[in-house]
Write a protein that holds these residues in place. Sequence first.
Motif, PDB file in Angstrom:
ATOM      1  N   THR A 322       0.829  -1.193   0.000  1.00  0.00           N
ATOM      2  CA  THR A 322       0.000   0.000   0.000  1.00  0.00           C
ATOM      3  C   THR A 322       0.871   1.253   0.000  1.00  0.00           C
ATOM      4  O   THR A 322       0.515   2.262  -0.618  1.00  0.00           O
ATOM      5  N   TRP A 323       2.015   1.191   0.683  1.00  0.00           N
ATOM      6  CA  TRP A 323       2.914   2.341   0.765  1.00  0.00           C
ATOM      7  C   TRP A 323       4.310   1.933   0.288  1.00  0.00           C
ATOM      8  O   TRP A 323       5.188   1.671   1.105  1.00  0.00           O
ATOM      9  N   PRO A 324       4.554   1.882  -1.027  1.00  0.00           N
ATOM     10  CA  PRO A 324       5.904   1.566  -1.500  1.00  0.00           C
ATOM     11  C   PRO A 324       6.913   2.576  -0.966  1.00  0.00           C
ATOM     12  O   PRO A 324       6.614   3.762  -0.823  1.00  0.00           O
ATOM     13  N   ALA A 325       8.110   2.088  -0.686  1.00  0.00           N
ATOM     14  CA  ALA A 325       9.155   2.965  -0.147  1.00  0.00           C
ATOM     15  C   ALA A 325       9.596   3.986  -1.196  1.00  0.00           C
ATOM     16  O   ALA A 325       9.631   3.707  -2.392  1.00  0.00           O
ATOM     17  N   ILE A 326       9.916   5.165  -0.718  1.00  0.00           N
ATOM     18  CA  ILE A 326      10.414   6.245  -1.571  1.00  0.00           C
ATOM     19  C   ILE A 326      11.923   6.343  -1.378  1.00  0.00           C
ATOM     20  O   ILE A 326      12.399   6.674  -0.292  1.00  0.00           O
ATOM     21  N   GLY A 327      12.679   6.030  -2.403  1.00  0.00           N
ATOM     22  CA  GLY A 327      14.133   6.015  -2.303  1.00  0.00           C
ATOM     23  C   GLY A 327      14.756   7.312  -2.761  1.00  0.00           C
ATOM     24  O   GLY A 327      14.167   8.079  -3.534  1.00  0.00           O
ATOM     25  N   ARG A 328      15.999   7.546  -2.290  1.00  0.00           N
ATOM     26  CA  ARG A 328      16.689   8.768  -2.676  1.00  0.00           C
ATOM     27  C   ARG A 328      17.006   8.789  -4.181  1.00  0.00           C
ATOM     28  O   ARG A 328      17.019   9.845  -4.811  1.00  0.00           O
ATOM     29  N   GLU A 329      17.224   7.625  -4.761  1.00  0.00           N
ATOM     30  CA  GLU A 329      17.497   7.560  -6.188  1.00  0.00           C
ATOM     31  C   GLU A 329      16.326   8.113  -6.995  1.00  0.00           C
ATOM     32  O   GLU A 329      16.508   8.840  -7.983  1.00  0.00           O
ATOM     33  N   ASP A 330      15.084   7.762  -6.567  1.00  0.00           N
ATOM     34  CA  ASP A 330      13.897   8.272  -7.241  1.00  0.00           C
ATOM     35  C   ASP A 330      13.805   9.790  -7.112  1.00  0.00           C
ATOM     36  O   ASP A 330      13.483  10.503  -8.074  1.00  0.00           O
ATOM     37  N   ILE A 331      14.068  10.271  -5.915  1.00  0.00           N
ATOM     38  CA  ILE A 331      14.002  11.718  -5.675  1.00  0.00           C
ATOM     39  C   ILE A 331      15.037  12.458  -6.507  1.00  0.00           C
ATOM     40  O   ILE A 331      14.738  13.481  -7.139  1.00  0.00           O
ATOM     41  N   ASP A 332      16.249  11.949  -6.538  1.00  0.00           N
ATOM     42  CA  ASP A 332      17.314  12.608  -7.294  1.00  0.00           C
ATOM     43  C   ASP A 332      17.013  12.627  -8.789  1.00  0.00           C
ATOM     44  O   ASP A 332      17.351  13.586  -9.496  1.00  0.00           O
ATOM     45  N   TYR A 333      16.394  11.567  -9.279  1.00  0.00           N
ATOM     46  CA  TYR A 333      16.003  11.515 -10.694  1.00  0.00           C
ATOM     47  C   TYR A 333      15.056  12.661 -11.034  1.00  0.00           C
ATOM     48  O   TYR A 333      15.227  13.372 -12.041  1.00  0.00           O
ATOM     49  N   LEU A 334      14.034  12.863 -10.189  1.00  0.00           N
ATOM     50  CA  LEU A 334      13.063  13.930 -10.424  1.00  0.00           C
ATOM     51  C   LEU A 334      13.698  15.307 -10.242  1.00  0.00           C
ATOM     52  O   LEU A 334      13.423  16.237 -11.016  1.00  0.00           O
ATOM     53  N   LEU A 335      14.546  15.443  -9.218  1.00  0.00           N
ATOM     54  CA  LEU A 335      15.199  16.728  -8.973  1.00  0.00           C
ATOM     55  C   LEU A 335      16.123  17.118 -10.124  1.00  0.00           C
ATOM     56  O   LEU A 335      16.178  18.282 -10.533  1.00  0.00           O
ATOM     57  N   SER A 336      16.854  16.166 -10.642  1.00  0.00           N
ATOM     58  CA  SER A 336      17.795  16.452 -11.718  1.00  0.00           C
ATOM     59  C   SER A 336      17.068  17.000 -12.948  1.00  0.00           C
ATOM     60  O   SER A 336      17.478  18.011 -13.536  1.00  0.00           O
ATOM     61  N   ALA A 337      15.972  16.346 -13.322  1.00  0.00           N
ATOM     62  CA  ALA A 337      15.214  16.795 -14.485  1.00  0.00           C
ATOM     63  C   ALA A 337      14.559  18.147 -14.236  1.00  0.00           C
ATOM     64  O   ALA A 337      14.528  19.014 -15.122  1.00  0.00           O
ATOM     65  N   THR A 338      14.050  18.350 -13.032  1.00  0.00           N
ATOM     66  CA  THR A 338      13.367  19.596 -12.713  1.00  0.00           C
ATOM     67  C   THR A 338      14.346  20.761 -12.685  1.00  0.00           C
ATOM     68  O   THR A 338      14.079  21.836 -13.248  1.00  0.00           O
TER      69      THR A 338
END
Length: 546
Positions: A322-338
């Motif tokens: 129900t609550w998949p973990a949010i990893g730093r790799e995912d966050i960095d991917y979005l931050l880099s593009a943004t």
Amino acid sequence: MSADHIRYRVDAGRPISPAARGMASLDMRDRAALFDALGAKTFDVAIIGGGITGAGIARDAALRGLSVALVEAGDFASGTSSRSSKMIHGGLRYLAQGDLALVREAASERKIVQAIAPHLAVETPFVIPARSAAAIAKLRAGLWTFEKLGGVAKDHAHQVWSTAELAEREPALAAAGLAGAVVYPEFLTNDARLTLANLQSAAEHGAVIVNYASAERLTGEPLASADIADADEPGRRTRIAAKVFVNAAGPWVDAIRALESAAAAPKLALSRGIHIVFPRALAPVTRTLIVPAGNRRSIFIVPKGAVTYIGTTDAFHDGAETWPAIGREDIDYLLSATNAALAGRPLHARQITAAWAGARPLVAEPGKGASETSRRDEIWQGPGGMLSIAGGKLTAYRRMAERVVDRVETELGRKPSRCRTASEPLPGGETPTRTVGAQLAGLGLEALAAERLVGLYGAAAPLVAGGPAMEAERAVLSEGALTLEDYWVRRGARAWFDADGGIASLQPAALAMAPLLGWTDAQTAAQIVACQHRQAIDLEAAHSQP
């Protein structure tokens, strides 16, 4: 006890009816009566799963006059159906994959959702910046095809902005190297509220609907019944009998299929999608931007009220949670593009105010990556006769449901009857949003607050204009909420879209829910702590590193 008594509780000596509450009503408090209703008769169709797919099926079947039961193991929309990018959109990228049927269906379904639930399909421009005239020409060709497939009216056709127009209209965008942009209209939604509206409509047409009720055992050859356990009140159980069972459990479809047959081979490939949220002032876009990211993908940068949310990732994911973990790799991917797309100071992970993750139940296609896997839906029939549906897009939920109910009626030995879901408004969609907005303005609400309420409640917005306490009361009495999280995340959408992650709303909401749900002071405090803990977990990867 009748279905009316189940749905319309008595408070202060007066029945709480849909007319009094402003929309169809779901009240999940009387668990004994609800479970008695589930076991009281043999239904035409029993649905396992209370996300958007199950909700759409329940509504369609109930509107056709079938007797319907639906059970959801957690809260309604607590899985994938509250974790999307919150869009009713045509899926332009599927055009590049050659999936014309999917594009045609999604593009045309946008218009239907907007017609039956205008508050849950809010038109917004999507802006695609381009770095060359050739890129603009390619985008225009794709959009022309998209518009033809979807029957898009001329006044909703795409536009081209010059570099000067783009810089003027979206100054937060980094303009260096851009040749302009292509702009076209799509729709934003609240996925959990869309699910809820379908469930409320199903209940108004006679469906028996229960959340926190998990299917633990399927019995009969052919399949004839399901044993259901109450997660809200341990020890309570019942057995649902039905002529046809439908498995619409999203990421848990394979698990339910295994209850029917232990030999059932898995058919799903789950993919994980992550979204992060910032204060609007830090990412001050005024329209939804589609900007390039790694792996030949794009991400959305979406303004919503006081915040801007950014997503999504798309990678295969092991396990259905129900609550998949949010990893730093995912966050960095979005931050880099943004940060590559926006001007101004770079965004940092510690500035994130909220984040969510979800698992998409895709139909497996060996050899394809998560982004390449088709979003088409498929229906399978198990050895006991259960119909399972997986895949698909939020936008096309109504057509998916129509196909399933046509199949259910065929299994019942009748000719499929007319689907009515494309013409009957969903609860909250009966009144034009402008009219509701004017009513809220007359009550003295600020523009952003009024916009939020209209987008959640539609015609019923004036009935909850008193803040979190009033919204939370309604969540219990009319919207099936049994926990503070149910309101904070899914009914009131505060956990992700309030400027503070909804923390300020927790205490007034909990205090309003406590007497309705019989919470002690200690239980009320525990509900608040649980939500605070949930937020801390979701932000841990963002806030634990510089």
